[in-house]
Write a protein that holds these residues in place. Structure first.
Motif, PDB file in Angstrom:
ATOM      1  N   LEU A   1      29.716  33.639  33.546  1.00 50.35           N
ATOM      2  CA  LEU A   1      31.083  34.133  33.413  1.00 50.35           C
ATOM      3  C   LEU A   1      31.979  33.520  34.483  1.00 50.35           C
ATOM      4  O   LEU A   1      33.125  33.148  34.212  1.00 50.35           O
ATOM      5  CB  LEU A   1      31.093  35.661  33.499  1.00 50.35           C
ATOM      6  N   GLN A   2      31.466  33.365  35.688  1.00 51.33           N
ATOM      7  CA  GLN A   2      32.247  32.745  36.759  1.00 51.33           C
ATOM      8  C   GLN A   2      32.601  31.302  36.409  1.00 51.33           C
ATOM      9  O   GLN A   2      33.733  30.854  36.654  1.00 51.33           O
ATOM     10  CB  GLN A   2      31.481  32.799  38.075  1.00 51.33           C
ATOM     11  N   GLU A   3      31.674  30.576  35.824  1.00 53.16           N
ATOM     12  CA  GLU A   3      31.947  29.179  35.468  1.00 53.16           C
ATOM     13  C   GLU A   3      33.059  29.065  34.435  1.00 53.16           C
ATOM     14  O   GLU A   3      33.787  28.084  34.414  1.00 53.16           O
ATOM     15  CB  GLU A   3      30.674  28.472  34.988  1.00 53.16           C
ATOM     16  N   LYS A   4      33.185  30.069  33.567  1.00 56.02           N
ATOM     17  CA  LYS A   4      34.278  30.069  32.589  1.00 56.02           C
ATOM     18  C   LYS A   4      35.634  30.119  33.276  1.00 56.02           C
ATOM     19  O   LYS A   4      36.635  29.697  32.713  1.00 56.02           O
ATOM     20  CB  LYS A   4      34.147  31.255  31.634  1.00 56.02           C
ATOM     21  N   ALA A   5      35.675  30.644  34.495  1.00 60.96           N
ATOM     22  CA  ALA A   5      36.932  30.774  35.233  1.00 60.96           C
ATOM     23  C   ALA A   5      37.252  29.555  36.083  1.00 60.96           C
ATOM     24  O   ALA A   5      38.360  29.468  36.628  1.00 60.96           O
ATOM     25  CB  ALA A   5      36.880  32.018  36.120  1.00 60.96           C
ATOM     26  N   ARG A   6      36.316  28.625  36.214  1.00 62.30           N
ATOM     27  CA  ARG A   6      36.526  27.473  37.103  1.00 62.30           C
ATOM     28  C   ARG A   6      37.810  26.727  36.729  1.00 62.30           C
ATOM     29  O   ARG A   6      38.005  26.316  35.600  1.00 62.30           O
ATOM     30  CB  ARG A   6      35.339  26.523  37.056  1.00 62.30           C
ATOM     31  N   GLY A   7      38.710  26.598  37.708  1.00 68.17           N
ATOM     32  CA  GLY A   7      39.970  25.896  37.507  1.00 68.17           C
ATOM     33  C   GLY A   7      40.970  26.653  36.652  1.00 68.17           C
ATOM     34  O   GLY A   7      41.997  26.110  36.288  1.00 68.17           O
ATOM     35  N   GLY A   8      40.679  27.902  36.341  1.00 67.67           N
ATOM     36  CA  GLY A   8      41.537  28.672  35.450  1.00 67.67           C
ATOM     37  C   GLY A   8      42.173  29.870  36.120  1.00 67.67           C
ATOM     38  O   GLY A   8      42.482  29.843  37.320  1.00 67.67           O
ATOM     39  N   ILE A   9      42.334  30.911  35.336  1.00 60.73           N
ATOM     40  CA  ILE A   9      43.027  32.120  35.773  1.00 60.73           C
ATOM     41  C   ILE A   9      42.101  33.318  35.609  1.00 60.73           C
ATOM     42  O   ILE A   9      41.483  33.487  34.558  1.00 60.73           O
ATOM     43  CB  ILE A   9      44.287  32.385  34.915  1.00 60.73           C
ATOM     44  N   LEU A  10      42.015  34.132  36.641  1.00 59.81           N
ATOM     45  CA  LEU A  10      41.329  35.421  36.565  1.00 59.81           C
ATOM     46  C   LEU A  10      42.418  36.476  36.416  1.00 59.81           C
ATOM     47  O   LEU A  10      43.202  36.686  37.337  1.00 59.81           O
ATOM     48  CB  LEU A  10      40.521  35.695  37.836  1.00 59.81           C
ATOM     49  N   TRP A  11      42.486  37.106  35.267  1.00 62.62           N
ATOM     50  CA  TRP A  11      43.530  38.095  34.992  1.00 62.62           C
ATOM     51  C   TRP A  11      42.892  39.475  35.066  1.00 62.62           C
ATOM     52  O   TRP A  11      42.042  39.813  34.254  1.00 62.62           O
ATOM     53  CB  TRP A  11      44.114  37.858  33.606  1.00 62.62           C
ATOM     54  N   VAL A  12      43.298  40.279  36.044  1.00 57.92           N
ATOM     55  CA  VAL A  12      42.703  41.594  36.255  1.00 57.92           C
ATOM     56  C   VAL A  12      43.686  42.672  35.827  1.00 57.92           C
ATOM     57  O   VAL A  12      44.733  42.854  36.456  1.00 57.92           O
ATOM     58  CB  VAL A  12      42.295  41.803  37.729  1.00 57.92           C
ATOM     59  N   ASP A  13      43.345  43.364  34.747  1.00 58.52           N
ATOM     60  CA  ASP A  13      44.149  44.487  34.279  1.00 58.52           C
ATOM     61  C   ASP A  13      43.744  45.732  35.058  1.00 58.52           C
ATOM     62  O   ASP A  13      42.615  45.854  35.509  1.00 58.52           O
ATOM     63  CB  ASP A  13      43.910  44.698  32.785  1.00 58.52           C
ATOM     64  N   GLU A  14      44.663  46.661  35.238  1.00 55.29           N
ATOM     65  CA  GLU A  14      44.416  47.895  35.991  1.00 55.29           C
ATOM     66  C   GLU A  14      43.908  47.597  37.407  1.00 55.29           C
ATOM     67  O   GLU A  14      43.009  48.246  37.927  1.00 55.29           O
ATOM     68  CB  GLU A  14      43.433  48.818  35.255  1.00 55.29           C
ATOM     69  N   ALA A  15      44.520  46.602  38.053  1.00 51.10           N
ATOM     70  CA  ALA A  15      44.075  46.156  39.379  1.00 51.10           C
ATOM     71  C   ALA A  15      44.197  47.232  40.448  1.00 51.10           C
ATOM     72  O   ALA A  15      43.531  47.152  41.476  1.00 51.10           O
ATOM     73  CB  ALA A  15      44.853  44.903  39.797  1.00 51.10           C
ATOM     74  N   GLY A  16      44.990  48.244  40.216  1.00 49.12           N
ATOM     75  CA  GLY A  16      45.106  49.343  41.168  1.00 49.12           C
ATOM     76  C   GLY A  16      43.803  50.114  41.336  1.00 49.12           C
ATOM     77  O   GLY A  16      43.619  50.828  42.312  1.00 49.12           O
ATOM     78  N   LEU A  17      42.883  49.949  40.388  1.00 44.68           N
ATOM     79  CA  LEU A  17      41.582  50.622  40.471  1.00 44.68           C
ATOM     80  C   LEU A  17      40.569  49.857  41.324  1.00 44.68           C
ATOM     81  O   LEU A  17      39.488  50.370  41.587  1.00 44.68           O
ATOM     82  CB  LEU A  17      40.998  50.827  39.067  1.00 44.68           C
ATOM     83  N   LEU A  18      40.902  48.626  41.721  1.00 43.99           N
ATOM     84  CA  LEU A  18      39.969  47.837  42.528  1.00 43.99           C
ATOM     85  C   LEU A  18      39.953  48.324  43.974  1.00 43.99           C
ATOM     86  O   LEU A  18      41.006  48.546  44.566  1.00 43.99           O
ATOM     87  CB  LEU A  18      40.364  46.363  42.543  1.00 43.99           C
ATOM     88  N   GLY A  19      38.770  48.436  44.547  1.00 44.67           N
ATOM     89  CA  GLY A  19      38.628  48.756  45.953  1.00 44.67           C
ATOM     90  C   GLY A  19      38.733  47.492  46.798  1.00 44.67           C
ATOM     91  O   GLY A  19      38.726  46.376  46.284  1.00 44.67           O
ATOM     92  N   ALA A  20      38.831  47.663  48.097  1.00 42.29           N
ATOM     93  CA  ALA A  20      39.019  46.539  49.015  1.00 42.29           C
ATOM     94  C   ALA A  20      37.854  45.554  48.964  1.00 42.29           C
ATOM     95  O   ALA A  20      38.058  44.337  48.955  1.00 42.29           O
ATOM     96  CB  ALA A  20      39.215  47.052  50.440  1.00 42.29           C
ATOM     97  N   ARG A  21      36.629  46.045  48.931  1.00 44.26           N
ATOM     98  CA  ARG A  21      35.462  45.152  48.922  1.00 44.26           C
ATOM     99  C   ARG A  21      35.443  44.291  47.659  1.00 44.26           C
ATOM    100  O   ARG A  21      35.251  43.080  47.722  1.00 44.26           O
ATOM    101  CB  ARG A  21      34.181  45.963  49.051  1.00 44.26           C
ATOM    102  N   ASP A  22      35.657  44.902  46.486  1.00 41.37           N
ATOM    103  CA  ASP A  22      35.651  44.125  45.243  1.00 41.37           C
ATOM    104  C   ASP A  22      36.814  43.156  45.176  1.00 41.37           C
ATOM    105  O   ASP A  22      36.670  42.038  44.679  1.00 41.37           O
ATOM    106  CB  ASP A  22      35.661  45.054  44.027  1.00 41.37           C
ATOM    107  N   MET A  23      37.982  43.562  45.679  1.00 40.30           N
ATOM    108  CA  MET A  23      39.133  42.662  45.696  1.00 40.30           C
ATOM    109  C   MET A  23      38.832  41.453  46.582  1.00 40.30           C
ATOM    110  O   MET A  23      39.115  40.317  46.200  1.00 40.30           O
ATOM    111  CB  MET A  23      40.387  43.380  46.192  1.00 40.30           C
TER     112      MET A  23
END
Length: 176
Positions: A95-117
């Motif tokens: 899954l990470q390789e699919k993002a290489r050179g692209g865009i990671l779009w995170v919906d509901e980003a307010g739910l992410l904690g500091a470590r995961d961010m």
């Protein structure tokens, strides 16, 4: 360039522009543009339009959300068949390789904690990917330690832009 957001616990310590290949700091930034959504402005149709526009310009988009319900439920039901959780992305090399050179779009980003961010930003740097954080810090809070979306906006002074309309370019703009 890539952007590195260094966190110390739940505090933004530094924002830097870095060379994505070497990790060398190019410059320290005082601010960073952040484009969160609010429950009044971004629906799935606008999200689809934005992602289609990005993909039409030759960039891959990997759609993620902090929770299984949001990623595998809501987003997949709305037509984002490959949407997955941030946690799955962080441990899945395919899954990470699919993002290489692209865009990671995170919906509901307010739910992410500091470590995961922080781990998401580290992966984005390694993959030469950009991160789009979509969410409303006033609507949802992270169940994990820290509130990085709120910190980026309130403590780091990241300016917030509200997306109200998707505009497609027309005419001979490519010739410019």
């Amino acid at each position: 360039h890539a952007i590195r957001v260094s966190l110390f616990g739940d505090e933004v310590e530094r924002i830097s522009s870095v060379d994505p290949l070497t990790g060398e700091i190019i410059e320290e930034l005082d601010s960073l543009a952040l484009f969160p959504a609010s429950h009044y402005t971004t629906d799935e149709d606008r999200l689809k339009q934005a992602i289609e526009g990005i993909e039409e310009n030759g960039h891959r988009v990997v759609v993620l959300a902090p929770s299984a319900q949001a990623s595998r439920g809501v987003l997949r039901d709305e037509g984002f068949g490959d949407a997955d959780t941030v946690a799955a992305f962080l441990i899945n090399e395919v899954l990470q390789e699919k993002a290489r050179g692209g865009i990671l779009w995170v919906d509901e980003a307010g739910l992410l904690g500091a470590r995961d961010m922080a781990r998401l930003f580290e992966a984005a740097e390694r993959l030469d990917a950009r991160v789009v954080l979509m969410g409303d810090r006033r609507q949802h809070a992270s169940p994990s330690r820290g509130a990085p979306l709120r910190l980026l906006e309130e403590q780091a002074g990241v300016p917030v832009a509200e997306v109200t309309d998707i505009q497609r370019q027309r005419g001979s703009y490519k010739a410019a």
